[in-house]
Design an enzyme around this catalytic site. Structure first.
Site, PDB file in Angstrom:
ATOM      1  N   SER A  91       0.807  -1.224   0.000  1.00 50.57           N
ATOM      2  CA  SER A  91       0.000   0.000   0.000  1.00 50.57           C
ATOM      3  C   SER A  91       0.835   1.266   0.000  1.00 50.57           C
ATOM      4  O   SER A  91       0.291   2.364   0.156  1.00 50.57           O
ATOM      5  CB  SER A  91      -0.952   0.005   1.200  1.00 50.57           C
ATOM      6  N   THR A 193      -1.086   2.865   4.540  1.00 51.53           N
ATOM      7  CA  THR A 193      -0.431   4.161   4.354  1.00 51.53           C
ATOM      8  C   THR A 193       0.521   4.435   5.512  1.00 51.53           C
ATOM      9  O   THR A 193       0.180   4.167   6.662  1.00 51.53           O
ATOM     10  CB  THR A 193      -1.514   5.266   4.359  1.00 51.53           C
ATOM     11  N   THR A 211       1.455   6.965   0.128  1.00 50.80           N
ATOM     12  CA  THR A 211       0.586   5.799  -0.088  1.00 50.80           C
ATOM     13  C   THR A 211       0.439   5.490  -1.566  1.00 50.80           C
ATOM     14  O   THR A 211       0.653   6.361  -2.423  1.00 50.80           O
ATOM     15  CB  THR A 211      -0.815   6.078   0.497  1.00 50.80           C
ATOM     16  N   ARG A 221      -8.368   8.156  -9.207  1.00 53.38           N
ATOM     17  CA  ARG A 221      -8.793   8.407  -7.821  1.00 53.38           C
ATOM     18  C   ARG A 221      -7.595   8.872  -6.977  1.00 53.38           C
ATOM     19  O   ARG A 221      -6.517   8.294  -7.022  1.00 53.38           O
ATOM     20  CB  ARG A 221      -9.390   7.127  -7.228  1.00 53.38           C
ATOM     21  N   THR A 244      -5.014   7.587   8.435  1.00 56.55           N
ATOM     22  CA  THR A 244      -4.952   6.389   7.605  1.00 56.55           C
ATOM     23  C   THR A 244      -6.349   5.790   7.544  1.00 56.55           C
ATOM     24  O   THR A 244      -7.173   6.061   8.406  1.00 56.55           O
ATOM     25  CB  THR A 244      -3.926   5.379   8.182  1.00 56.55           C
ATOM     26  N   GLY A 245      -6.599   5.010   6.507  1.00 50.99           N
ATOM     27  CA  GLY A 245      -7.922   4.423   6.348  1.00 50.99           C
ATOM     28  C   GLY A 245      -8.608   4.947   5.104  1.00 50.99           C
ATOM     29  O   GLY A 245      -7.940   5.414   4.174  1.00 50.99           O
TER      30      GLY A 245
END
Ligand code: ASP
Length: 330
Positions: A91, A193, A211, A221, A244-245
């Site tokens: 990632s 990330t 990331t 995106r 993060t997420g």
């Protein structure tokens, strides 16, 4: 590892689910109380926070940078660059999962003292977007460069191209293509990330975030990670936060800026992270999405909070690093 898998299942829902079925909105639970105010003396030799397990190697490099006289900015840029070069992390940087069409596109930003900031997004073929972000910060009047413009800028500054798709990430993408279900999984097995915050011995704060974004995202995106105020915010007089997420949830609430502003208003970093998580939980269904915040203030207090369990971070004080499980609200 098991908790991490649970966490990943929770991440399984895509951004497309956001905004659906408000009845699924979850109530905020209670999180552990804030840590006692830290003794600033303890932090004289540097203080670093980095997301996830890979935060350990990032902090180790950050510590080396500081020991060699480097600044907080050197620490966060070179610390996160180590993670960008790890081909096993799917990632971030090299080996990062590609988009739906099989292209690895990277996002990163850096913020230093005095409000200086730089970032790149939707950039291909360059292993170290965080270093390019620093170049944007240090050498241009701009904050964010995108796509081929960012890549051209990097090449003009001596960066070289590299195929970032590894055999493993290519194989996983080919496997995904068999079903091609649009269900972006944000990360795999504790390689999410990397967001890193540091305070150096002069008391200066800096942060970096880098990331490859959501695995198999729609082409074009861009998530929260390169967006100043969303994936990262630093105010040298107040504190710093990284996220993060699921980036869409962070962007819709401008999470990192919110955390730093709450610290400015008197919250501890812990309270501020909790409130920012609660803001997401109030605004959207969160059963299938995860966000974690990580923050520090100028006095050496740290805070973290996630929607669901599974988020952890590395904390380094005076050269000693430990992994800490973040509290969660759901
Ligand atoms: N926040 C990143 C994004 O939405 C993903 C992650 O943290 O893994 O692009």
């Amino acid at each position: 590892m098991t908790r991490r898998r649970t966490f990943l299942r929770q991440l399984g829902a895509s951004a497309l689910l956001l905004g659906l079925d408000p009845t699924r909105l979850l109530k905020a639970g209670t999180a552990p109380s804030s840590p006692a105010p830290a003794n600033p003396e303890r932090f004289k030799e540097g203080h670093m926070l980095s997301t996830w397990n890979h935060g350990i190697v990032a902090n180790e490099e950050g510590w080396r940078q500081m020991q060699n006289g480097g600044s907080a900015t050197d620490a966060v840029v070179e610390g996160t660059a180590v993670v960008e070069s790890d081909p096993t992390g799917t990632s971030v940087g090299l080996g990062g999962s590609p988009d739906r069409e099989g292209f690895v596109t990277l996002d990163a930003c850096v913020m230093g003292p005095n409000g200086d900031a730089g970032g790149v997004c939707f950039m291909e073929d360059i292993e170290h977007p965080v270093r390019v972000a620093r170049k944007v910060m240090d050498t241009t009047p701009h904050v964010l460069l995108a796509g081929t413009g960012a890549r051209d800028f990097a090449l003009a500054h001596g960066f070289t191209t590299r195929d970032l798709l590894t055999e493993n990430s290519k194989r996983a993408w080919e496997e995904w293509r068999k079903s091609a279900a649009y269900k972006p999984i944000i990360n795999v097995e504790n390689h999410d990330t990397i967001g890193m915050l540091a305070q150096d011995r002069d008391g200066r704060l800096a942060g970096a975030c880098t990331t490859s974004g959501l695995a198999y995202k729609l082409r074009g995106r861009v998530g929260d990670s390169p967006i100043i105020g969303a994936g990262l915010f630093v105010d040298d007089e107040i504190g710093a936060c990284t996220a993060t997420g699921l980036g869409e949830a962070v962007m819709k609430t401008l999470g990192s800026f919110l955390v730093v502003e709450l610290i400015r208003q008197g919250r501890t970093p812990q309270q501020a992270c909790e409130e920012a998580v609660d803001r997401i939980m109030h605004k959207m269904p969160v059963a299938d999405l995860q966000v974690g915040y990580l923050a520090m203030d100028t006095a050496g207090n740290a805070g973290s909070c996630a929607i669901h369990s599974g988020f952890n971070y590395a904390r380094t004080i005076a050269g000693h690093t430990e992994l800490v499980d973040a509290p969660h609200r759901n």
